[in-house]
Scaffold this motif. Structure first.
Motif, short mmCIF file in Angstrom:
data_model
loop_
_atom_site.label_atom_id
_atom_site.label_comp_id
_atom_site.label_asym_id
_atom_site.label_seq_id
_atom_site.Cartn_x
_atom_site.Cartn_y
_atom_site.Cartn_z
N GLU A 443 109.05 51.55 38.77
CA GLU A 443 109.61 52.91 38.87
C GLU A 443 110.68 53.11 37.81
OE1 GLU A 443 107.82 54.42 40.88
OE2 GLU A 443 107.12 52.80 42.16
N SER A 444 110.87 54.34 37.40
CA SER A 444 111.92 54.64 36.42
C SER A 444 113.30 54.61 37.04
CB SER A 444 111.66 56.01 35.78
OG SER A 444 111.63 57.02 36.78
N SER A 445 113.37 54.87 38.34
CA SER A 445 114.65 54.82 39.04
C SER A 445 114.38 54.53 40.52
CB SER A 445 115.43 56.12 38.89
OG SER A 445 114.73 57.20 39.50
#
Length: 468
Positions: A443-445
């Motif tokens: 995930e990006s964040s």
């Protein structure tokens, strides 16, 4: 005449109180946090991002400030001195019982928070026997076995949701220690579904009105009845079983109150659920936060792998004593709990007016402390936003220098007795993972999800694993 059910009366009383205007003219109140909406006050912000709200209040006003909630004035207490005051209140000054009424439908009447303080103290004392050193050694063997069983089913590589993995594997380890290995395998699926329905009835709405006839709360109530029947059958079978059992259920069956009375089956069920809620879901989300933090800080992951090599060498068999030596892993778990405590707010109801820090706090106010806010105060933790497991090592020991600073497990006489159990469980699971897998974040964040009272990473929490 038609009798009005007690739950309807309680709901009506709660809603009526929520609609009453707050009395904010008490002299000497802490400053009020700006914002909020008519009637419900800061409730929406408390549901969406309570930690940002508390941090904003602390930045504006310091250790004490007020919030408006439906039908209640709330006072936030942050900072080491205020948190020490919070955790040192006597039972006749503040009440956990009145603050945590949302747990009564789950635990049961007269159990844990719904019990009188001296009874609750006796009930929690029953767990001391279950957490003595010899029992912990037995639990450690179960933790290791569950890790080998669960992660042994993984392939050479794949993608998993670590939040789901954490909740599933810690439910298995908890069930094994609570009900025994046989029951863990026989009841795992049914127990898991009932527990899921119980958890679903605990949210911000239930904090204000725990008996509203919402679908989630009806499922909660049905699950509580079924859970009582299930555990009652196990208790009845145990009473006629000559075998010696080393689990928490057996401890509760054999326990006696000070007056010599044995626990009822409903009390045993309620206390089993009490320790489940105290230890399972909090460990499950902490498990997932550790995965995220190690993915974001691979240099720490490499050091943890080296720690495993130094302690175990060529051995595969993991022991209780090995787990006790894993100080960097212990610091990693503490650091995950500091940055992302599963219980981000703790609360009390004020029974007697008190003065602190130049302010006056009236009776019937709600008091809040925040482990999440405390963990990010620079006066307590150096560079508080940095992931640094070494802050607990020799020469630094920041948690010991400020004993009311790291409050993920409470503090003082209200410190959770399950802290050793939780630490041991997480060390066993992560020791296995560190020795057998590498991980890559997908995930990006990974923002925090505050929609439930237990704050974990917002799904999906996907990670790619590779067997080494």
């Amino acid at each position: 005449m038609f009798a009005v059910p007690e739950t309807v009366k309680q709901t009506a009383s709660t809603l009526w109180a929520a609609l009453q205007p707050l009395k904010l003219d008490t002299p000497g109140l802490p400053p009020m946090l700006p914002g909020g909406l008519p009637v419900i006050g800061h409730a929406v912000e408390m549901r969406t991002d309570p930690v940002a709200m508390m941090m904003r209040g602390r930045a504006m006003f310091g250790d004490l400030f007020c919030l408006r909630l439906p039908g209640a004035l709330a006072v936030a207490m942050t900072g080491h001195a205020a948190q020490e005051k919070y955790f040192r209140f006597r039972d006749d000054e503040v009440s956990q019982r009145e603050a945590y009424q949302l747990m009564t439908p789950v635990f049961g009447k007269g159990i844990a928070y719904d019990a009188e303080p001296h009874i609750m103290k006796e009930q929690l004392g029953f767990f001391h026997q279950a957490l003595r050193d010899s029992r912990l050694r037995s639990y450690a063997e179960g933790f290791v076995a569950e890790a080998e069983l669960h992660f042994g089913k993984w392939g050479r590589e794949g993608v998993v949701n670590m939040l789901d993995v954490g909740n599933e594997v810690t439910l298995h380890t908890s069930t094994r220690c609570l009900l025994g290995e046989k029951m863990r395998h026989n009841l795992s699926r049914e127990f898991s579904q009932l527990y899921h329905d119980l958890e679903g009835g605990i949210n911000v709405v239930s904090f204000f009105a725990p008996y509203l006839p919402l679908p989630s709360m009806r499922r909660r109530d049905r699950a509580r009845v079924k859970m009582g029947e299930l555990i009652g059958q196990i208790v009845e079978a145990r009473r006629h079983d000559p075998q010696v059992h080393e689990d928490i259920l057996q401890t509760l069956i054999e326990a006696r109150y000070a007056d010599g009375r044995a626990l009822t089956e409903d009390e045993i069920t309620g206390l089993i659920l009490t320790i489940m809620f105290a230890g399972h879901h909090t460990s499950g989300v902490t498990f997932s936060w550790i995965a995220i933090l190690l993915g974001q800080h691979p240099h720490i992951a490499r050091r943890l792998v080296e720690e495993q090599r130094q302690i175990l060498g060529d051995r595969e068999q993991l022991t209780y004593d090995d787990l006790q030596q894993m100080k960097l892993l212990e610091g990693t778990i503490k650091e995950a709990l500091r940055l992302f405590p599963p219980i981000h707010l703790v609360m009390r109801r004020v029974l007697k007016d008190f003065d602190f820090g130049g302010y006056h706090v009236p009776a019937q106010s709600m008091l809040f402390a925040s482990p999440a806010v405390s963990g990010r105060i620079p006066e307590i933790f150096a560079e508080p936003h940095r992931f640094d497991p070494d802050r607990y090592g020799p020469g630094r020991e920041e948690d010991k220098k400020s004993p009311y600073g790291h409050i993920a497990f409470g503090a003082g006489r209200h410190r959770c007795m399950g802290i050793v159990f939780a630490q041991l469980q997480l060390r066993a699971l992560w020791s296995h993972l560190l020795r057998h897998f590498e991980f890559e974040l997908l995930e990006s964040s990974y923002p925090v999800d505050y929609t439930n009272l237990i704050a974990g990473p917002t799904p999906p929490c996907r990670i790619r694993y590779r067997r080494v």
